[in-house]
Write a protein that holds these residues in place. Sequence first.
Motif, PDB file in Angstrom:
ATOM      1  N   THR A  91      43.555   6.653  -9.230  1.00  0.00           N
ATOM      2  CA  THR A  91      44.895   6.450  -9.444  1.00  0.00           C
ATOM      3  C   THR A  91      45.671   5.725  -8.530  1.00  0.00           C
ATOM      4  O   THR A  91      45.305   5.962  -7.152  1.00  0.00           O
ATOM      5  CB  THR A  91      45.683   7.596 -10.157  1.00  0.00           C
ATOM      6  N   ASN A  92      46.768   5.325  -8.494  1.00  0.00           N
ATOM      7  CA  ASN A  92      47.877   4.690  -7.414  1.00  0.00           C
ATOM      8  C   ASN A  92      49.179   4.669  -7.904  1.00  0.00           C
ATOM      9  O   ASN A  92      49.746   4.400  -8.970  1.00  0.00           O
ATOM     10  CB  ASN A  92      47.212   3.205  -7.314  1.00  0.00           C
ATOM     11  N   ASP A  93      50.176   4.786  -6.987  1.00  0.00           N
ATOM     12  CA  ASP A  93      51.547   4.848  -7.026  1.00  0.00           C
ATOM     13  C   ASP A  93      52.015   3.533  -6.965  1.00  0.00           C
ATOM     14  O   ASP A  93      51.693   2.834  -6.048  1.00  0.00           O
ATOM     15  CB  ASP A  93      52.368   5.861  -6.346  1.00  0.00           C
ATOM     16  N   TYR A  94      53.484   3.283  -7.369  1.00  0.00           N
ATOM     17  CA  TYR A  94      54.141   2.070  -6.984  1.00  0.00           C
ATOM     18  C   TYR A  94      55.432   2.219  -7.353  1.00  0.00           C
ATOM     19  O   TYR A  94      56.043   2.977  -8.302  1.00  0.00           O
ATOM     20  CB  TYR A  94      53.476   0.951  -7.936  1.00  0.00           C
TER      21      TYR A  94
ATOM     22  N   SER B 189      59.611   4.291 -10.128  1.00  0.00           N
ATOM     23  CA  SER B 189      58.663   5.358 -10.098  1.00  0.00           C
ATOM     24  C   SER B 189      57.472   5.416 -11.109  1.00  0.00           C
ATOM     25  O   SER B 189      57.763   5.500 -12.153  1.00  0.00           O
ATOM     26  CB  SER B 189      59.194   6.734 -10.295  1.00  0.00           C
ATOM     27  N   SER B 190      56.363   4.922 -10.603  1.00  0.00           N
ATOM     28  CA  SER B 190      55.005   4.599 -11.550  1.00  0.00           C
ATOM     29  C   SER B 190      53.920   4.939 -11.046  1.00  0.00           C
ATOM     30  O   SER B 190      53.615   4.882  -9.805  1.00  0.00           O
ATOM     31  CB  SER B 190      55.374   3.111 -12.170  1.00  0.00           C
ATOM     32  N   THR B 191      52.968   5.205 -12.054  1.00  0.00           N
ATOM     33  CA  THR B 191      51.657   5.550 -11.702  1.00  0.00           C
ATOM     34  C   THR B 191      50.711   4.864 -12.467  1.00  0.00           C
ATOM     35  O   THR B 191      50.947   4.928 -13.728  1.00  0.00           O
ATOM     36  CB  THR B 191      51.200   6.913 -11.463  1.00  0.00           C
TER      37      THR B 191
ATOM     38  N   ARG C 239      47.524  -4.863  -8.294  1.00  0.00           N
ATOM     39  CA  ARG C 239      48.152  -3.934  -9.380  1.00  0.00           C
ATOM     40  C   ARG C 239      49.041  -5.222 -10.331  1.00  0.00           C
ATOM     41  O   ARG C 239      49.484  -5.996  -9.824  1.00  0.00           O
ATOM     42  CB  ARG C 239      49.582  -3.030  -8.435  1.00  0.00           C
TER      43      ARG C 239
ATOM     44  N   GLY D 163      49.091   4.577 -17.582  1.00  0.00           N
ATOM     45  CA  GLY D 163      50.013   4.219 -16.810  1.00  0.00           C
ATOM     46  C   GLY D 163      51.324   4.973 -17.341  1.00  0.00           C
ATOM     47  O   GLY D 163      51.366   5.111 -18.538  1.00  0.00           O
TER      48      GLY D 163
END
Length: 216
Positions: free
Chosen positions: A134-137, A119-121, A102, A184
């Motif tokens: 996709t991935n969240d962080y 809060s992000s993707t 990431r 993103g």
Amino acid sequence: MSNSRDIADSAATINYIDTVTSNVQTQLDNKDSLPSQTGNSGEFLTTNGTVASWAAAGGGTTATANVAMAYTNIVDFSSLPAGISNIWINIRQCSVQNSSVRTFLQLSTSGGRVTSGYSSTAGWLRGATPEGDTNDYTSGLFFFYSDNAARFFSGSVHISKLANNDWVMSSVGATAVNGQIYFGGGDVSLSGEITALRVTTDTGNWDAGTVNINYM
């Protein structure tokens, strides 16, 4: 002037002086003053509600120098001025040394660097079929996520301020390898104005890339 007007003028002056409770010069010194005008030709006066400062006239942006990203995983842009409402992070041919790394932003206020509460993707997409992921962080504003180390991100990340120091992020980038695109989005609520911005990764270094920012 008539004598009655002279008396009225003198009375008004006397009444004003009667309200002075300390040395007049001391009261003048305690008034808000302009920030230094040296080196600020053509700029306009702005305020964050507490401190006055100069900003570029005509809504123009300020650009930083380019910074090489290879063989590190941290690039800091510090000492950002008060009153910023938009920042563009411009990246050319950034690649990571491993897959599933990431790359994200972390913002700082006067209280220090913010490392949680985001809060992000982010994700990638390619092909006519298509395929992607996709991935969240939550530890930063996440904008570059790839399935392979041999991918490059060239594009722009934009963060924009709402009211009350709330910020939103959007990003788009691409690589010529396999026709892959990146995207993103995210948000964060800060306790104060942005003072610095960090571009970093969750693990490993970049092995190529150049970055700068524009802000206003």
